[in-house]
Write a protein that holds these residues in place. Structure first.
Motif, PDB file in Angstrom:
ATOM      1  N   LYS A 253     -21.208  -3.413 -45.019  1.00 21.22           N
ATOM      2  CA  LYS A 253     -20.840  -2.174 -45.694  1.00 21.22           C
ATOM      3  C   LYS A 253     -21.302  -0.992 -44.853  1.00 21.22           C
ATOM      4  O   LYS A 253     -22.393  -1.011 -44.298  1.00 21.22           O
ATOM      5  CB  LYS A 253     -21.486  -2.098 -47.080  1.00 21.22           C
ATOM      6  CG  LYS A 253     -20.976  -3.147 -48.051  1.00 21.22           C
ATOM      7  CD  LYS A 253     -21.619  -2.975 -49.425  1.00 21.22           C
ATOM      8  CE  LYS A 253     -21.092  -4.007 -50.406  1.00 21.22           C
ATOM      9  NZ  LYS A 253     -21.708  -3.857 -51.750  1.00 21.22           N
TER      10      LYS A 253
ATOM     11  N   GLY B 273     -18.411  -8.890 -44.408  1.00 22.88           N
ATOM     12  CA  GLY B 273     -19.136  -8.499 -45.612  1.00 22.88           C
ATOM     13  C   GLY B 273     -20.036  -7.304 -45.404  1.00 22.88           C
ATOM     14  O   GLY B 273     -20.789  -6.919 -46.297  1.00 22.88           O
TER      15      GLY B 273
ATOM     16  N   LEU C  93     -15.098  -5.293 -40.974  1.00 23.92           N
ATOM     17  CA  LEU C  93     -16.193  -5.117 -41.932  1.00 23.92           C
ATOM     18  C   LEU C  93     -15.975  -5.996 -43.155  1.00 23.92           C
ATOM     19  O   LEU C  93     -16.903  -6.608 -43.673  1.00 23.92           O
ATOM     20  CB  LEU C  93     -16.301  -3.654 -42.347  1.00 23.92           C
ATOM     21  CG  LEU C  93     -16.767  -2.679 -41.264  1.00 23.92           C
ATOM     22  CD1 LEU C  93     -16.545  -1.256 -41.724  1.00 23.92           C
ATOM     23  CD2 LEU C  93     -18.229  -2.905 -40.931  1.00 23.92           C
ATOM     24  N   LYS C  94     -14.730  -6.070 -43.616  1.00 25.56           N
ATOM     25  CA  LYS C  94     -14.426  -6.895 -44.786  1.00 25.56           C
ATOM     26  C   LYS C  94     -14.679  -8.370 -44.494  1.00 25.56           C
ATOM     27  O   LYS C  94     -15.197  -9.104 -45.332  1.00 25.56           O
ATOM     28  CB  LYS C  94     -12.972  -6.680 -45.207  1.00 25.56           C
ATOM     29  CG  LYS C  94     -12.706  -5.311 -45.813  1.00 25.56           C
ATOM     30  CD  LYS C  94     -11.249  -5.163 -46.224  1.00 25.56           C
ATOM     31  CE  LYS C  94     -10.994  -3.785 -46.820  1.00 25.56           C
ATOM     32  NZ  LYS C  94      -9.566  -3.595 -47.189  1.00 25.56           N
ATOM     33  N   SER C  95     -14.319  -8.803 -43.284  1.00 25.81           N
ATOM     34  CA  SER C  95     -14.471 -10.220 -42.952  1.00 25.81           C
ATOM     35  C   SER C  95     -15.934 -10.621 -42.798  1.00 25.81           C
ATOM     36  O   SER C  95     -16.304 -11.766 -43.034  1.00 25.81           O
ATOM     37  CB  SER C  95     -13.705 -10.550 -41.662  1.00 25.81           C
ATOM     38  OG  SER C  95     -14.280  -9.882 -40.552  1.00 25.81           O
TER      39      SER C  95
ATOM     40  N   ARG D 252     -12.191  -1.465 -40.033  1.00 28.89           N
ATOM     41  CA  ARG D 252     -12.410  -1.814 -41.444  1.00 28.89           C
ATOM     42  C   ARG D 252     -12.114  -3.278 -41.761  1.00 28.89           C
ATOM     43  O   ARG D 252     -12.868  -3.906 -42.515  1.00 28.89           O
ATOM     44  CB  ARG D 252     -11.591  -0.887 -42.347  1.00 28.89           C
ATOM     45  CG  ARG D 252     -12.195   0.508 -42.476  1.00 28.89           C
ATOM     46  CD  ARG D 252     -11.515   1.332 -43.554  1.00 28.89           C
ATOM     47  NE  ARG D 252     -12.106   2.662 -43.627  1.00 28.89           N
ATOM     48  CZ  ARG D 252     -11.542   3.765 -43.148  1.00 28.89           C
ATOM     49  NH1 ARG D 252     -10.365   3.694 -42.543  1.00 28.89           N
ATOM     50  NH2 ARG D 252     -12.139   4.937 -43.255  1.00 28.89           N
ATOM     51  N   PRO D 253     -11.029  -3.872 -41.229  1.00 31.04           N
ATOM     52  CA  PRO D 253     -10.797  -5.298 -41.515  1.00 31.04           C
ATOM     53  C   PRO D 253     -11.949  -6.183 -41.037  1.00 31.04           C
ATOM     54  O   PRO D 253     -12.249  -7.207 -41.662  1.00 31.04           O
ATOM     55  CB  PRO D 253      -9.506  -5.601 -40.743  1.00 31.04           C
ATOM     56  CG  PRO D 253      -8.815  -4.283 -40.626  1.00 31.04           C
ATOM     57  CD  PRO D 253      -9.918  -3.281 -40.462  1.00 31.04           C
TER      58      PRO D 253
END
Length: 221
Positions: free
Chosen positions: A96, A94, A90-92, A87-88
Motif C-alpha cells: 500500500k 499487496g 502494488l496490487k499483486s 499500481r498493478p
C-alpha cells in the motif's frame, strides 16, 4: 544502503524518477516506471523515494514562486501516468502506498475550487488518498461521505465570507452523530484564519497547499 536487485544498486533509478518529475519530463517518467516494472524493483520504494520526493520538490518550488499552477498540474498528471504503470504491481504484492485517506471539498454555496485543487495535487503527491467532492458541496454531503468512507481527515475550503459560515455546520452535524472526535477537520481558503478555525472547533487551518500537507503529515505520521 542501496536496495539491490540481482546485485544491481537501484537508488540511481529513484533519483532519475525524482529528476524527471521535477523537470516534468513525461517520456522519461513513463520509461523509468516501465524499467521499475521490468527489473522487478520494489514499486513501493520507487514511489516513496522517486515520485513522492519529486512532488514534494514541486510543492516547494510552487510555494517559492519558482513554478506556477500549470506547471504543478503538469507534474501531477505526469506523476499519475507513471503511477498507473506501477499500481498493478502494488496490487499483486499487496503493498500500500496511501498514508491516509482525506475527504476534500469546497463548502456549500461556494463554486471556487482552484485552491482546493492545488491542495489535492500536493496531498496526492505526498502519498495520501484524496476523495474530491468538488465544489458547492452540501453540508450533509460531507457528513454522509464521512460515514460512508471513514476518511482520516476532512478538508473544507471556502473563498467567501458568506459561505465560510457553513463550515461550522459540518462540524456540528458530526458532533450530533457522535463521530466528531474520530476525524480531523482541516479548513482553508482566503477568508479562513487560524483563530476562526480554532473558534469553530476545527483541528487546523491549512492556509496554503504546503501547510495543508504539513498538517496531514503531523496528524497521520
Amino acid at each position: 544502503m542501496p536496495v539491490l536487485i540481482k546485485g544491481e544498486p537501484v537508488m540511481e533509478i529513484f533519483d532519475e524518477i525524482y529528476d524527471a518529475i521535477v523537470n516534468r519530463n513525461r517520456d522519461e517518467v513513463i520509461k523509468l516506471a516501465g524499467e521499475v516494472r521490468d527489473r522487478g524493483i520494489d514499486p513501493a520504494q520507487a514511489i516513496e523515494k522517486g515520485f513522492k520526493k519529486g512532488m514534494e520538490k514541486i510543492g516547494e518550488q510552487f510555494a517559492d514562486l519558482e513554478i506556477f499552477i500549470p506547471d504543478m498540474i503538469a507534474a501531477a498528471e505526469i506523476m499519475n501516468e507513471g503511477l498507473d504503470i506501477l499500481r498493478p504491481l502494488l496490487k499483486s504484492t499487496g503493498a500500500k502506498i496511501s498514508t491516509g485517506r482525506i475527504l476534500l471539498g469546497t463548502i456549500q454555496g461556494d463554486v471556487h475550487e482552484i485552491g482546493k485543487n492545488i491542495v489535492k495535487i500536493m496531498l496526492e503527491g505526498s502519498g495520501y488518498e484524496v476523495i474530491d467532492l468538488g465544489r458547492d458541496v452540501n453540508v450533509l454531503t460531507f457528513v454522509d461521505k464521512y460515514q460512508e468512507l471513514k476518511p482520516d481527515i476532512i478538508g473544507i475550503s471556502a473563498l467567501m465570507t458568506n459561505t465560510m459560515v457553513n463550515i461550522p455546520r459540518v462540524i456540528e452535524n458530526l458532533k450530533m452523530l457522535g463521530v466528531r472526535d474520530d476525524v480531523r477537520i482541516m479548513v482553508g481558503g482566503a477568508p479562513v484564519l487560524p483563530d476562526w478555525a480554532e473558534e469553530i472547533g476545527a483541528d487546523g487551518c491549512g492556509d496554503s497547499a504546503k501547510e495543508a500537507v504539513k498538517l496531514a503529515k503531523k496528524w497521520l505520521s
